[in-house]
Design an enzyme around this catalytic site. Structure first.
Site, PDB file in Angstrom:
ATOM      1  N   GLN A  72       4.315  -0.261  -0.503  1.00 10.02           N
ATOM      2  CA  GLN A  72       2.914  -0.622  -0.708  1.00 10.02           C
ATOM      3  C   GLN A  72       2.134  -0.685   0.615  1.00 10.02           C
ATOM      4  OE1 GLN A  72       4.106  -4.133  -3.688  1.00 10.02           O
ATOM      5  NE2 GLN A  72       1.905  -3.906  -3.472  1.00 10.02           N
ATOM      6  N   HIS A  73       0.808  -0.667   0.475  1.00  9.87           N
ATOM      7  CA  HIS A  73      -0.160  -1.054   1.524  1.00  9.87           C
ATOM      8  C   HIS A  73      -0.396  -0.075   2.681  1.00  9.87           C
ATOM      9  CE1 HIS A  73       0.196  -5.055  -0.244  1.00  9.87           C
ATOM     10  NE2 HIS A  73       1.465  -5.126   0.098  1.00  9.87           N
ATOM     11  N   ASP A 223       6.139   0.362  -4.886  1.00  8.82           N
ATOM     12  CA  ASP A 223       7.583   0.216  -5.134  1.00  8.82           C
ATOM     13  C   ASP A 223       7.932  -1.001  -5.981  1.00  8.82           C
ATOM     14  OD1 ASP A 223       7.037  -1.566  -3.029  1.00  8.82           O
ATOM     15  OD2 ASP A 223       8.549  -0.755  -1.685  1.00  8.82           O
TER      16      ASP A 223
HETATM   17  O1  LIG Z   1       4.530  -5.097   1.285  1.00 11.50           O
HETATM   18  C1  LIG Z   1       5.309  -5.169   0.344  1.00 11.50           C
HETATM   19  C2  LIG Z   1       4.944  -5.849  -0.924  1.00 11.50           C
HETATM   20  O2  LIG Z   1       3.660  -6.391  -0.907  1.00 11.50           O
HETATM   21  C3  LIG Z   1       6.680  -4.582   0.499  1.00 11.50           C
HETATM   22  O3  LIG Z   1       7.530  -4.934  -0.564  1.00 11.50           O
HETATM   23  C4  LIG Z   1       6.565  -3.078   0.624  1.00 11.50           C
HETATM   24  O4  LIG Z   1       6.202  -2.557  -0.639  1.00 11.50           O
HETATM   25  C5  LIG Z   1       7.821  -2.444   1.191  1.00 11.50           C
HETATM   26  O5  LIG Z   1       8.949  -2.560   0.386  1.00 11.50           O
HETATM   27  P1  LIG Z   1      10.438  -2.205   0.841  1.00 11.50           P
HETATM   28  O6  LIG Z   1      10.412  -0.828   1.446  1.00 11.50           O
HETATM   29  O7  LIG Z   1      10.894  -3.260   1.768  1.00 11.50           O
HETATM   30  O8  LIG Z   1      11.241  -2.209  -0.451  1.00 11.50           O
END
Ligand SMILES: O=C(CO)[C@@H](O)[C@H](O)COP(=O)(O)O
Ligand SMILES: Nc1ncnc2c1ncn2[C@@H]1O[C@H](COP(=O)(O)OP(=O)(O)O)[C@@H](O)[C@H]1O
EC number: 2.7.1.17
Length: 470
Positions: A72-73, A223
């Site tokens: 995300q983000h 994700d």
């Molecule tokens: O920033 C967030 C949720 O807000 C993280 O969960 C990212 O989405 C990255 O996820 P991973 O790669 O660590 O699974």
């Protein structure tokens, strides 16, 4: 043996890209692939495309639909001709910490943000990265014609369409999950008056387009939303995902709005909501501790399992990459409670596991104040494979723990979305979930004691940090 068409799901996550190919009717996995990403918080999106090509090489024959799940983000900026303007800043890049603070104050505080977009932005959120870029790279910011998220960019590479979904859009800080509309006024204010184009928000089962080879591409999602779709989270279920980030989330029917910012009020990938709390430090706490102890992950497990609950009084606050929950981007890790009698590798290993999980258990308490009832925890993500994590989790959470069969749940959720778009049915296809382990809840008193100790040390460290600032 497959009984339906084949569908593929992709997880373009922080550390790697994973691809699964499944039977659309049952969800049975028939092929898998993966490729590593570099260990950095700033990356050219082409890296993700190359990793996708590597991970999917030879896997997509006969596949009729594909869905992309992504970290995300992340801020992906494109110019008028679709060229990348600068490397993407990822969710765990904390350079926009000051920008986040400024934005919260400018809009009128946490309650105004929570009301407007369901979340109070921390440095992970896209909107804060855009503010950072406007302040530090104004010439580059002037060239930005489109802003996408990692999964949007991969979908765009596959279809040529700039589209997204509610789930991933809800992590930008300029999209309201409650009304399913962009807040372009907030984006413009954050980006120094600039108004880049944003991807069209698709409905959960809508189609983004087709690849050159005619494969249908679903909307894709963030994700955590994809993992929730794979797990079919129901009432009373909470997922704890232990990847680079630690996340704790559940699904609910009404839009959360936590003015403290601990719980982000995201949208899910089915039309509902996904309150979520996220830490910056999860699986890598274990790898870093194993390295410090001169062992590997299996060795860390053996050491941690040989220690008593409570790690002989050691408490590790594992803020190794700064922290997001609590919002302390500049924090460092600390180890508290050392005595000559308890300074053993076993206790340190156990303190690492307990510290990583305790931060999430405290966050779970906040989730319960924001529309989620927790009756069991489903443990997923890379570090859910750790024997020590599985043994310690019932004690720290004080709840029954379910560990699904080892699987790439984000990629599976993206594949399930692809099957949904392909089938065009009202609901996603019913895929059998496989729970491998059911662990009873640990002692509630011990769970409470561990969380309280974690909070007490956090308070102490916060006091020291504040004193150093003044
Ligand atoms: O920033 C967030 C949720 O807000 C993280 O969960 C990212 O989405 C990255 O996820 P991973 O790669 O660590 O699974
Ligand atoms: N048995 C294990 N014990 C502890 N950690 C593990 C184990 N297997 C994998 N991991 C960790 O899981 C992480 C990868 O998990 P993953 O969920 O794919 O992360 P991300 O989604 O952030 O890329 C790596 O840091 C890896 O060291």
């Amino acid at each position: 043996m497959t009984t339906g068409p084949l569908v593929a799901g992709v997880d373009s996550s922080t550390q790697s890209t994973k691809v699964v190919v499944c039977d659309a009717a049952t969800g049975a996995v028939v092929r898998t692939g993966r490729a590593a990403h570099p260990d950095t918080t700033e990356v050219h999106p082409q890296v993700w495309w190359d990793a996708f090509l590597e991970a999917s090489a030879g896997l997509l024959d006969g596949v009729q639909a594909i869905g992309i799940g992504g970290q995300q983000h992340g801020m992906v900026t494109l110019d008028d001709s679709g060229e990348v303007v600068r490397p993407a800043l990822l969710w765990n890049d904390i350079r926009s910490a000051a920008a986040a603070g400024d934005l919260v104050a400018e809009l009128g505080g946490g309650d105004v943000w929570a009301e407007a977009v369901g979340s109070v932005p921390v440095p992970s959120f896209t909107v804060t990265k855009l503010r950072w870029m406007a302040e530090h790279e104004p010439e580059l910011a002037d060239r930005v014609a489109h802003v996408l998220l990692p999964h949007d960019w991969l979908t765009w590479k596959l279809t040529g369409e700039a589209v997204t979904d509610r789930g991933d859009a809800s992590g930008t800080g300029y999209f309201s999950p409650a009304t399913s509309t962009y807040r372009e006024d907030i984006l413009a204010k954050a980006f120094g008056g600039r108004t880049p184009r944003l991807p069209r928000v698709l409905d959960p089962r809508e189609t983004a387009g087709r690849t050159e080879d005619g494969i249908l591409v679903s909307a894709g999602t963030g994700d955590n939303m994809a993992a929730a779709l794979a797990l079919e989270l129901g009432e009373g279920d909470v997922a704890v995902s232990l990847g680079t980030s630690g996340t704790v989330f559940g699904v609910c029917e009404s839009a959360p709005a936590d003015p403290t910012g601990i719980v982000a009020g995201f949208a899910d990938a089915t039309g509902r909501f996904l309150p979520l709390a996220c830490t910056l430090n999860a699986a890598r706490v274990l790898t870093a501790t194993a390295t410090m102890l001169g062992t590997d992950l299996a060795g860390l497990d053996r050491l941690a399992l040989a220690a008593e609950p409570g790690a002989g009084g050691l408490t590790l606050l594992p803020y190794l990459d700064g922290e997001r929950t609590p919002n302390l981007p500049d924090a460092v890790g600390s180890l508290h409670g050392l005595r000559r009698t308890n300074m053993t590798p076993e206790n340190l290993a156990r303190a690492a596991v307990e510290g990583m999980l305790s931060g999430l258990a405290v966050a779970l308490d906040a989730l319960q104040d924001n529309g989620i009832t927790a009756r069991r925890v489903l443990l997923i993500g890379g570090a859910a494979q750790s024997e020590a994590v599985r043994a310690v989790a019932p004690t720290v959470f004080g709840l029954p723990i379910a560990v699904p069969e080892p699987a790439e749940h984000v990629a599976l959720g993206a594949a399930r979305q692809a099957a949904w778009a392909l089938g065009g049915t009202g609901e996603p296809p019913a895929w059998a979930g496989n729970i491998r382990l059911q662990l009873p809840a640990g002692d509630a008193a011990v769970a409470h004691e561990l969380r309280q100790r974690h909070l007490d040390i956090r308070e102490l460290v916060h006091h020291v940090d504040t004193r150093e600032d003044t």
